[in-house]
Design a protein around this motif. Sequence first.
Motif, PDB file in Angstrom:
ATOM      1  N   GLY A  36       0.826  -1.203   0.000  1.00  0.00           N
ATOM      2  CA  GLY A  36       0.000   0.000   0.000  1.00  0.00           C
ATOM      3  C   GLY A  36       0.855   1.245   0.000  1.00  0.00           C
ATOM      4  N   ASP A  37       0.207   2.404  -0.041  1.00  0.00           N
ATOM      5  CA  ASP A  37       0.935   3.673  -0.096  1.00  0.00           C
ATOM      6  C   ASP A  37       1.062   4.327   1.273  1.00  0.00           C
ATOM      7  OD1 ASP A  37       1.259   3.575  -2.941  1.00  0.00           O
ATOM      8  OD2 ASP A  37      -0.869   4.079  -3.129  1.00  0.00           O
ATOM      9  N   GLU A  72      -8.314   2.255  -2.064  1.00  0.00           N
ATOM     10  CA  GLU A  72      -8.525   0.914  -1.533  1.00  0.00           C
ATOM     11  C   GLU A  72      -7.961   0.820  -0.120  1.00  0.00           C
ATOM     12  OE1 GLU A  72      -7.184  -2.321  -4.236  1.00  0.00           O
ATOM     13  OE2 GLU A  72      -6.307  -3.140  -2.405  1.00  0.00           O
ATOM     14  N   VAL A  73      -8.703   0.181   0.741  1.00  0.00           N
ATOM     15  CA  VAL A  73      -8.234  -0.028   2.111  1.00  0.00           C
ATOM     16  C   VAL A  73      -8.210  -1.531   2.349  1.00  0.00           C
ATOM     17  CG1 VAL A  73      -8.588   0.550   4.528  1.00  0.00           C
ATOM     18  CG2 VAL A  73      -9.448   2.076   2.749  1.00  0.00           C
ATOM     19  N   ARG A  74      -7.074  -1.991   2.834  1.00  0.00           N
ATOM     20  CA  ARG A  74      -6.905  -3.422   2.984  1.00  0.00           C
ATOM     21  C   ARG A  74      -6.295  -3.738   4.344  1.00  0.00           C
ATOM     22  NH1 ARG A  74      -4.460  -5.560  -2.144  1.00  0.00           N
ATOM     23  NH2 ARG A  74      -5.481  -7.550  -2.611  1.00  0.00           N
ATOM     24  N   ALA A  75      -6.766  -4.778   4.943  1.00  0.00           N
ATOM     25  CA  ALA A  75      -6.173  -5.211   6.207  1.00  0.00           C
ATOM     26  C   ALA A  75      -5.129  -6.272   5.934  1.00  0.00           C
ATOM     27  CB  ALA A  75      -7.257  -5.761   7.122  1.00  0.00           C
ATOM     28  N   LEU A  80      -3.611  -1.653   8.728  1.00  0.00           N
ATOM     29  CA  LEU A  80      -4.570  -1.189   7.752  1.00  0.00           C
ATOM     30  C   LEU A  80      -3.767  -0.464   6.674  1.00  0.00           C
ATOM     31  CD1 LEU A  80      -7.650  -1.214   7.507  1.00  0.00           C
ATOM     32  CD2 LEU A  80      -7.688   1.044   8.583  1.00  0.00           C
ATOM     33  N   ASN A  81      -3.800  -0.994   5.466  1.00  0.00           N
ATOM     34  CA  ASN A  81      -2.997  -0.396   4.401  1.00  0.00           C
ATOM     35  C   ASN A  81      -3.865   0.312   3.369  1.00  0.00           C
ATOM     36  OD1 ASN A  81      -0.428  -1.201   5.349  1.00  0.00           O
ATOM     37  ND2 ASN A  81      -0.849  -3.282   4.655  1.00  0.00           N
ATOM     38  N   PHE A  82      -3.444   1.504   3.037  1.00  0.00           N
ATOM     39  CA  PHE A  82      -4.218   2.318   2.099  1.00  0.00           C
ATOM     40  C   PHE A  82      -3.514   2.399   0.765  1.00  0.00           C
ATOM     41  CE2 PHE A  82      -4.698   3.757   6.419  1.00  0.00           C
ATOM     42  CZ  PHE A  82      -6.076   3.822   6.578  1.00  0.00           C
ATOM     43  N   ARG A  83      -4.298   2.193  -0.288  1.00  0.00           N
ATOM     44  CA  ARG A  83      -3.769   2.399  -1.618  1.00  0.00           C
ATOM     45  C   ARG A  83      -4.416   3.667  -2.148  1.00  0.00           C
ATOM     46  NH1 ARG A  83      -1.070  -1.610  -3.792  1.00  0.00           N
ATOM     47  NH2 ARG A  83      -2.166  -3.148  -2.552  1.00  0.00           N
TER      48      ARG A  83
END
Length: 578
Positions: A36-37, A72-75, A80-83
């Motif tokens: 993620g970013d 996009e938000v991903r666990a 918690l990783n944000f793209r």
Amino acid sequence: MQTFKRELAAAIAAVADVPPETLEGLFSSPPDRSLGDLALPCFPLAKLRKTAPPQIAAELAEADLGVPWVKEVRATGPYLNFRFDRGRFSTAALAELRAAGEEYGRSETGRERTVVIDYSSPNIAKHLAVHHLRSTMLGQAMANLFRAAGYRVVGVNHLGDWGTSFGKLLCAMEHFGEAEGLTARPLAERDDPIATLNSLYTRFHAEMETRPELEEEAREWFRRLETGDPLARARWREIRDLSLARFQRLYDRLGVSFDEVIGESAFEERMGTVVEELEASGLLEESEDAQVVSVGEDVPPFLVRKKDGTTLYGTRDLAAVQQRWETWHFDRCLYVVDAGQGLHFRQLFTVVEKLGWPCADRLEHSAFGVMRMPVDGGWAKGRTRDGRVVLLEEVLDHAVECARRAMEEKGAEVDDPEATAEAVGVGAVIFSDMKARRGKDVNFDLDKIVSFEGETGPYLQYTHVRFCGILRKAAGYSVSEATGQHLDGEADLALLQEVLLFPEVVARAAEEAEPSIVGQYLLGLASSFNAYYAQHRVLDDDPAARGRTTDRLALVDRLRVTFRNGLRWLGIAPLERM
RNA sequence: GCCCCGUUAGCUCAGCGGAUAGAGCACCGGUUUCCUAAACCGGGGGUCGCAGGUUCAAGUCCUGCACGGGGUACCA
């Protein structure tokens, strides 16, 4: 980056039912871009929500945050990783960077707050030596950084222009002035009057071996000085003026300036009142025939007056604290002085506290480590193998000479080779002090400094030169037309995010009075950019790539401002060519 | 003795309690018809001084110890 973090924190706070302030400082970069970013570790939320971190992350990943630049938000476990929607993020980011114009990096962190910084503060009648570099340049950088962070700054050069040593010097002038040819060529007519004063001083000490009565005479001369004897005063004044003129040459070269240049001599009168106050408050004690203030169980007392009744530098420092407080009502007062004087400041600050002065907890000793010189393959404090102090001027000249040679070897094409060599050489010397945390002892390794390779000042200047070179060749493009939407590659985004950190970095460096924070940041950014530069073209002749080229030029332009300001605040001259 | 500061790769140093500890130098190998090679890429190299503790999580915070540096009243 702050505004983006704040926006995201607010959005998460709303759905997670936690205060946004707990989130803001938590964001970090994922170890790998593919994750993620931007990342948010959810551990601290576990307590508030009484749920396991991975579960919180999973829940939050499902929520609709409504932040347009987050795609996009991903666990990933407890993270918690944000793209990002990179086009949108970059557009917003570039707009923010551009709004700051050439002032990028400044902030309002210190609004309405005043900080007094005591730095350089050399003794007169002596040359500035390399070891003065630390206080002088660290202090100047701190002053610059505090100003950039929005503080009101008062830079003070607190000259050592008083004390018994001047009695010795005046006495030496009286006895040996003739032998040094002072009548034929007065101090003011000499190229290096300080050198003459030095040899008078050494001579005095040598003569004292066989003529112990000189010591009493020197004391008498200092008394004459203190009581305003015209001859003593005139000679002292001349020494002071000549010293200052000499210092100024170096200060000009180093880009150092002060808001107030004041000597210890200026506190004569005030010292009287301060001693009275000490007496009135019952703090003053007699001990071993001297007057002292005790400051604690296992700490030696603070000396106010020697047994001969004369005062010490501590007494003058005390008077200076009062004067500074009355004049500026500072929020912080920093003493950029070597760590060896830690005890002195501890004593001084304790006495201020005991006096009940309200500024007691606003005084700080911004200590720095000792500078060691190379001696016989090892490192030793103070002097070289032949026992000589190394003059700052010699070091600068040598570094500049090395820069000149390097420019010749590399065939540098610049308008003013002299000025460029000066900036590179001096910049290299200055940066050597901006690299490591100030508390560390430093080995003054001149060979390393003038290698100009790796993590050096010239490396940073060179990187800045690259920005300028690219922008110079960008005829036909207008940075103001950039939108930012094409900065959507991983590498473009990473650079952009790093640039966005600059104002926070500057503010933190000021807050902590730690210029190396900016030094380290610039090194990191230079390394990121140079790696990028080897792989990505900024200027692209293909008309189809015009949008991307314009955006990248805009990014390079913001990198340029970041380096320009960062270097200047560290006291280093940014160059357009080298 | 007491008080500060330090201890992370061979050397010099980064490292905001958070995912697999990173740079530079040195050493070895590579990159330039193309925005300046003062640059970039790759390689080897680590019991984060030692021992406990706190914590969901310690190079990072606490305690003790070892080693190194500095300071310890009439200099600044």
